[in-house]
Design a protein around this motif. Structure first.
Motif, mmCIF file in Angstrom:
data_model
loop_
_atom_site.group_PDB
_atom_site.id
_atom_site.type_symbol
_atom_site.label_atom_id
_atom_site.label_comp_id
_atom_site.label_asym_id
_atom_site.label_seq_id
_atom_site.Cartn_x
_atom_site.Cartn_y
_atom_site.Cartn_z
ATOM 1 N N THR A 195 0.870 -1.175 0.000
ATOM 2 C CA THR A 195 0.000 0.000 0.000
ATOM 3 C C THR A 195 0.902 1.219 0.000
ATOM 4 O OG1 THR A 195 -1.732 -1.149 1.242
ATOM 5 C CG2 THR A 195 -1.793 1.257 1.237
ATOM 6 N N GLN A 270 -1.600 4.371 -3.755
ATOM 7 C CA GLN A 270 -2.976 4.180 -3.291
ATOM 8 C C GLN A 270 -3.574 5.478 -2.754
ATOM 9 O OE1 GLN A 270 -0.769 1.339 -2.943
ATOM 10 N NE2 GLN A 270 -2.023 0.843 -4.719
ATOM 11 N N ARG A 293 -7.426 9.706 -6.792
ATOM 12 C CA ARG A 293 -6.704 9.141 -5.656
ATOM 13 C C ARG A 293 -7.138 9.841 -4.381
ATOM 14 N NH1 ARG A 293 -6.182 5.914 -8.803
ATOM 15 N NH2 ARG A 293 -4.332 4.790 -9.537
ATOM 16 N N GLY A 332 -5.658 2.133 4.382
ATOM 17 C CA GLY A 332 -4.901 1.018 3.824
ATOM 18 C C GLY A 332 -5.451 -0.348 4.170
ATOM 19 N N PRO A 335 -10.368 -1.882 1.976
ATOM 20 C CA PRO A 335 -10.462 -1.691 0.517
ATOM 21 C C PRO A 335 -11.751 -1.007 0.077
ATOM 22 C CG PRO A 335 -9.692 -3.904 1.037
ATOM 23 C CD PRO A 335 -10.124 -3.282 2.334
ATOM 24 N N ALA A 338 -11.317 2.678 0.721
ATOM 25 C CA ALA A 338 -10.376 3.240 -0.245
ATOM 26 C C ALA A 338 -11.036 3.422 -1.608
ATOM 27 C CB ALA A 338 -9.142 2.346 -0.354
ATOM 28 N N GLU A 339 -11.825 2.456 -2.014
ATOM 29 C CA GLU A 339 -12.503 2.543 -3.314
ATOM 30 C C GLU A 339 -13.547 3.662 -3.304
ATOM 31 O OE1 GLU A 339 -15.122 -0.318 -6.332
ATOM 32 O OE2 GLU A 339 -14.104 -1.175 -4.576
ATOM 33 N N ALA A 342 -11.740 7.000 -3.437
ATOM 34 C CA ALA A 342 -11.167 7.217 -4.767
ATOM 35 C C ALA A 342 -12.249 7.676 -5.744
ATOM 36 C CB ALA A 342 -10.497 5.943 -5.261
#
Length: 368
Positions: A195, A270, A293, A332, A335, A338-339, A342
């Motif tokens: 990551t 990431q 990002r 981190g 997921p 994070a998605e 993003a």
């Protein structure tokens, strides 16, 4: 001396230097993009800060260095104004701006010439003499912009602040995405499960590199696959080198120095991380949005105007390595989060496209 009203409006962009900084990149981008009915030239004070000169000159923009000419730079500026006779002087640094305002008011650029100013920082970042001369001379400006609401709010007195227009300068979204898509030179080997957090900032006290390193020491035990890329100038500063050497996470930190492929690095990471004590509106944040990002950052300056906590990134208080580490670990290790962040960053990007700001500035230049 009289300024002619026909032909393109001659705009002299006045800056302290053209080195490798975020504000300088924005200014160079605006000038090289050009504007209908506007003829740009650039003058700058520091002869040791000339990184963007070749790019500007390749675009046909005349660049003039004021210091190192055998006379004090204010006198060199006065002489340059007499010869170039710009109709607008748009300054981006407080002390050169103060000098330019007085010279233009005294007629050195010709009758009818006017000044504009962009505030890139909060006033508390300047020494008090700079704040005083800025406050005394800013009423001479025809137009005043600030890169963020926070920068505007720092302007004093209030009657002056009311004249300031917030204007997010933005980045060229298409150019940023094209640069990111270009085949990058791999900076370091990255394992599939890593990551990667990328921090892009020149070494300056307000960037708080030590806080980030202390935070990363807390990240690695909880997120063993974490890597940190440090990108920027002057990362060989002895104090920073010593701090890195003492870090327990040193083997997971890659000091890359200055890189010209910042968008490619952001696209490979990431998340972008910032540990700053104060900011204007960081270019790297706008580039992160353009590339979809998420951003993990201290909640300072214009960052909260671009990144909303839990929407495009995660925000924490400054000078709090534990909070910064917790946010990095949270992103981190989740997921789905994070998605989602993003996707939020990608949606937010359109609000920070350079084109509207460039059009607004051009309209002010052309308003004779």
């Amino acid at each position: 001396m009289t300024v002619r009203s026909d032909g393109p409006v001659r705009v002299l962009v006045l800056v302290k230097g053209l080195g490798l900084g975020g504000a300088e990149r924005l200014i160079a981008g605006q000038v090289t993009a050009g504007a209908p009915g506007v003829e740009f030239s650039v003058a700058f004070v520091r002869p040791d800060k000339q990184h963007f000169v070749p790019e500007l000159e390749a675009a046909g923009v005349t660049c003039t260095v004021l210091a190192g000419t055998g006379r004090p730079w204010p006198l060199a500026l006065a002489r340059h104004l007499r010869s170039a006779r710009p109709q607008v002087v748009h300054a981006h640094s407080p002390l050169p701006a103060a000098v330019a305002r007085v010279l233009v008011a005294l007629g050195f650029a010709g009758r009818g010439a006017r000044t504009a100013y962009t505030e890139h920082n909060r006033w508390s970042a300047y020494r008090w003499p700079t704040r005083i001369v800025n406050a005394l001379t800013m009423p001479l400006d025809r137009t005043i912009w600030a890169v963020s609401d926070e920068a505007k709010g720092s302007v004093h007195p209030g009657r002056l602040r009311r004249r300031v227009q917030p204007l997010h300068h933005g980045v060229d979204l298409e150019a940023t995405r094209a640069a990111a898509a270009a085949e990058p030179t791999p900076p370091v080997a990255v394992d599939p499960g890593d990551t990667v957090f990328v921090h892009i900032a020149n070494r300056r006290p307000e960037k708080a590199h030590e806080v980030l390193i202390d935070a990363f020491d807390r990240v690695v035990p909880e997120l063993p696959g974490a890597r940190l890329w440090l990108v920027g100038q002057r990362l060989d500063d002895p104090a920073l080198v010593a701090h890195l050497a003492a870090a327990t996470s040193a083997e997971r930190i890659d000091v890359l120095g200055y890189r010209s492929d910042g968008p490619s690095l952001i696209a490979r990471a990431q998340a972008v991380v910032l540990s700053s004590d104060h900011e204007g509106l960081p270019v790297v944040v706008m580039e992160a949005l353009a590339l979809g990002r998420p951003v993990v950052s201290t909640s300072v300056g214009g960052v909260p105007e671009a990144v909303r906590d839990g929407v495009e990134g995660l925000l924490v208080p400054p000078r709090d390595p534990a909070a910064l580490a917790a946010a990095m670990v949270r992103l981190g290790s989740d997921p789905e989060l994070a998605e989602r962040l993003a996707a939020g960053a990608a949606r937010r990007a359109e609000a920070f496209d350079a084109a509207p700001a460039q059009q607004a500035q051009a309209a002010a230049y052309l308003d004779r």
